[in-house]
Scaffold this active site. Structure first.
Site, PDB file in Angstrom:
ATOM      1  CE  LYS A 199      -3.598   2.269   2.710  1.00  0.00           C
ATOM      2  NZ  LYS A 199      -4.498   2.185   3.875  1.00  0.00           N
ATOM      3  CD  GLU A 216       9.372  -6.125   7.024  1.00  0.00           C
ATOM      4  OE1 GLU A 216       9.062  -5.013   6.524  1.00  0.00           O
ATOM      5  OE2 GLU A 216       8.958  -6.526   8.130  1.00  0.00           O
ATOM      6  N   GLY A 253      -4.761  -2.008   5.137  1.00  0.00           N
ATOM      7  CA  GLY A 253      -3.997  -3.164   4.644  1.00  0.00           C
ATOM      8  C   GLY A 253      -4.664  -4.481   4.968  1.00  0.00           C
ATOM      9  NE  ARG A 254      -6.483  -3.645  11.025  1.00  0.00           N
ATOM     10  CZ  ARG A 254      -5.769  -2.522  11.127  1.00  0.00           C
ATOM     11  NH1 ARG A 254      -4.559  -2.472  10.574  1.00  0.00           N
ATOM     12  NH2 ARG A 254      -6.232  -1.455  11.754  1.00  0.00           N
ATOM     13  CD  GLU A 301      -1.747  -4.365  11.494  1.00  0.00           C
ATOM     14  OE1 GLU A 301      -2.289  -4.355  10.381  1.00  0.00           O
ATOM     15  OE2 GLU A 301      -0.519  -4.551  11.643  1.00  0.00           O
ATOM     16  CG  HIS A 345      -3.918 -35.708  17.814  1.00  0.00           C
ATOM     17  ND1 HIS A 345      -4.196 -36.943  18.356  1.00  0.00           N
ATOM     18  CD2 HIS A 345      -4.887 -35.482  16.876  1.00  0.00           C
ATOM     19  CE1 HIS A 345      -5.254 -37.459  17.764  1.00  0.00           C
ATOM     20  NE2 HIS A 345      -5.697 -36.588  16.850  1.00  0.00           N
ATOM     21  CE  LYS A 374       5.809  -0.970   9.553  1.00  0.00           C
ATOM     22  NZ  LYS A 374       4.825  -0.320   8.651  1.00  0.00           N
TER      23      LYS A 374
HETATM   24  O1  F6P Z   1       1.893  -4.127  10.019  1.00  0.00           O
HETATM   25  C1  F6P Z   1       1.746  -2.836   9.624  1.00  0.00           C
HETATM   26  C2  F6P Z   1       1.292  -2.778   8.189  1.00  0.00           C
HETATM   27  O2  F6P Z   1       1.118  -1.436   7.823  1.00  0.00           O
HETATM   28  C3  F6P Z   1      -0.003  -3.560   7.940  1.00  0.00           C
HETATM   29  O3  F6P Z   1      -1.145  -2.874   8.375  1.00  0.00           O
HETATM   30  C4  F6P Z   1       0.085  -3.741   6.448  1.00  0.00           C
HETATM   31  O4  F6P Z   1      -0.823  -4.732   5.978  1.00  0.00           O
HETATM   32  C5  F6P Z   1       1.566  -4.156   6.303  1.00  0.00           C
HETATM   33  O5  F6P Z   1       2.241  -3.368   7.291  1.00  0.00           O
HETATM   34  C6  F6P Z   1       2.134  -3.937   4.920  1.00  0.00           C
HETATM   35  O6  F6P Z   1       2.020  -2.583   4.577  1.00  0.00           O
HETATM   36  P1  F6P Z   1       2.221  -2.157   3.019  1.00  0.00           P
HETATM   37  O7  F6P Z   1       1.080  -2.820   2.256  1.00  0.00           O
HETATM   38  O8  F6P Z   1       2.131  -0.671   3.015  1.00  0.00           O
HETATM   39  O9  F6P Z   1       3.550  -2.680   2.574  1.00  0.00           O
END
Ligand code: F6P
Length: 542
Positions: A204, A210, A264-265, A350, A381, A509
């Site tokens: 987003k 990462e 995002g979620r 979240e 189990h 972060k």
């Molecule tokens: O964990 C924080 C967060 O902003 C989530 O809400 C989001 O889904 C994820 O990191 C990835 O964010 P982006 O889509 O901006 O890379």
């Protein structure tokens, strides 16, 4: 109008009155509890009769929902009001699957044409990749897709394509890379052909460390076999940050927009769902959207006491705030749904893992529970022992399709019998008298019985919901996900938190980036706490 605090107080008093009642006795008093505490919506049947509730409990919980204006807040969300109050944004993941022709305005502009044109662009892209019309830099059709993203830009497409495996396109394999641990990307790339691999960077913000590192490394891998000018054929991007995508070298035709009014979620319904649409084909992806729309309609129209998301939300509050349950466990009795707990973890934790109210005040009560779980019957189990015999109340959501996609020699009857057996054992338990009688019948000695009986007692009175559905097809899955989205929404309204920001992830972060520079440059002074400085030193000298 009963106020929220008065209703909360009434629920506390009600809890004190019924807390020592056993569910076994509730079923004795009313053998038809299932008829009174179950409902069907959007192809899902919810049996909530194995909960520690009476009709008085449900009335009081519904009154709490009314006292906290759940319906008014719901209508604000669907209509595009900026209910994400700390980021001053609308919350419109529901608009992404709005199959009605109703306009939805953000800042005075109807967003539906933009949503529809983006979905049309996604369909053209998916169909062209699927038919081979859109191909790699050497003219070969794509055989593999590598989706790079994390959090909501990963969990949705990955877990939904796992859940819909029977609907996957056979000629296109979709892989997912999320973790910055190089093993993840290396594992995915090791057997791929750069000529026939399509990379999709989903982010987003396009600022997630990462994802940027994985995308850069994927591009390096690709450029060992291709020229920079070939990136436009084998790379696509989904983001709000269009300029950053172009700078990366991605062709505008392969860039799909997102918008800040989709969290995002909550973004699997947006172009973040592109890898899912490629995995299962556009028509099945459309059915997935339709299922969510069905649940949206139910959520907006059903009276509160017949409203599945509302009922599930209120039951969660009953356990979290009155039974003081710390967690909620999801037990999908279906191998293809094994990833669902991880998806709901981000969605729920979240969203509602907060402790400050929308009035900027520290909350005096608990909010979001810890969400965990895994596929049944595996949990039986490993951790079911604790759920059955510990002093910890852990409400359970069981889920089961009544028709599997592969019924290998009657396996499904055995799966279903375990699912139903577990919920009954949790509710009924077995008393010491029952244990003693069973051991006597098995010719155990008095000594054995006296030594063992107390260990074999199952107190029961452990609550669970069971969600049944015909089969896990795209439409049903869409309804199931939307159900949990709206459950989380209702709980956030009642807890008076903002379910749509995530300020809690920012510090980690920032500190991660600070440490990274100290690992990259060993001469940088160690200015953090004693533990972190020591860890950095050990790592530097590895
Ligand atoms: O964990 C924080 C967060 O902003 C989530 O809400 C989001 O889904 C994820 O990191 C990835 O964010 P982006 O889509 O901006 O890379």
């Amino acid at each position: 109008m009963i106020t929220r605090s008065a209703q909360w107080q009434a629920l506390s008093q009600h809890y004190e009155r019924i807390k020592s009642t056993h569910m076994r006795d509730m079923f004795k008093v009313d053998p038809n509890r299932f008829e009174h505490f179950s409902l069907t919506a959007s192809g899902l049947t919810l049996d909530y009769s194995k909960n520690h509730i009476t009709s008085e409990t449900m009335d009081a919980l519904i009154a709490l929902a009314q006292a906290t204006n759940v319906c008014a807040q719901r209508d604000k969300m669907f209509s595009g009001e900026p209910i994400n109050i700390t980021e001053h944004r609308a919350v419109l993941h529901t608009a992404l699957r709005n199959l009605s022709d109703k306009p939805i305005e953000v800042d005075g502009e109807d967003i539906m044409p933009l949503i529809k044109s983006t979905l049309a662009k996604l369909k053209v892209f998916v169909d062209a990749v699927s038919t081979g019309e859109k191909c790699g830099f050497t003219g070969k059709a794509f055989t593999d897709v590598v989706s790079i993203g994390i959090g909501g830009s990963f969990l949705g497409p990955k877990i939904m394509s796992e859940a819909l495996k029977p609907y996957r396109q056979k000629h296109l394999k979709v892989h997912f890379v999320a973790n910055v641990d190089g093993c993840h990307l290396a594992d995915v790339l090791e057997n791929l052909n750069p000529e026939t691999t399509l990379f999709i960077t989903s982010s987003k913000t396009l600022s997630t460390q990462e994802t940027l590192r994985n995308a850069d490394s994927a591009r390096e891998w690709f450029l060992k076999s291709a020229q920079p000018n070939d990136i436009k054929h084998n790379f696509a991007c989904v983001s709000t940050n269009i300029e950053a995508a172009k700078t990366f070298g991605i062709d505008e035709e392969n860039i799909f927009p997102m918008w800040d009014w989709v969290g995002g979620r909550y973004s699997v319904w947006s172009a973040i769902g592109l890898p899912l649409a490629l995995a299962i084909g556009f028509d099945h992806y459309q059915a997935f959207l339709e299922g969510a729309f069905d649940m949206d309609e139910h959520f907006q129209k059903a009276p509160l006491n017949e409203n599945m998301p509302v009922i599930m939300a209120l039951l969660g509050i009953w356990y979290r705030n009155f039974h003081r349950a710390q967690s909620q466990v999801l037990l999908p009795y279906y191998h293809y749904l094994r990833g669902l707990p991880a998806y709901i973890q981000q969605l729920d934790m979240e969203s509602n893992g907060k402790s400050v109210s929308i009035l900027n005040e520290e909350l005096s009560y608990a909010t979001g529970p810890i969400i965990w779980g895994s596929e049944g019957t595996n949990g039986q189990h490993s951790f079911h022992q604790l759920i059955h015999q510990s002093k910890t109340t852990i409400p359970v959501d069981f889920m089961l399709p009544m028709h599997p996609h592969h019924d290998v020699a009657n396996h499904h009857d055995m799966l279903a019998s375990n699912c139903f057996g577990q919920s009954q054992a949790l509710m009924e338990g077995q008393s010491e008298a029952q244990v003693r009688a069973a051991m006597k019948k098995a010719n155990c000695s008095s000594e054995e019985i006296n030594n063992l009986a107390s260990h074999k007692v199952m107190k029961g009175n452990k609550p669970s919901n069971t969600l049944l559905f015909n089969t896990l097809d795209p439409k049903t899955l869409g309804s199931l996900i939307a159900l949990y989205e709206h459950k989380v929404f209702v709980q956030g309204v009642i807890w008076q938190v903002n379910s749509f920001d995530q300020w809690g992830v920012e510090l980690g972060k920032a500190l991660g980036n600070q440490v990274l520079s100290k690992l990259s440059d060993k001469t940088e002074p160690l200015t953090m706490d004693g533990s972190t400085n020591a860890l950095i030193s050990l790592y530097r000298s590895r």
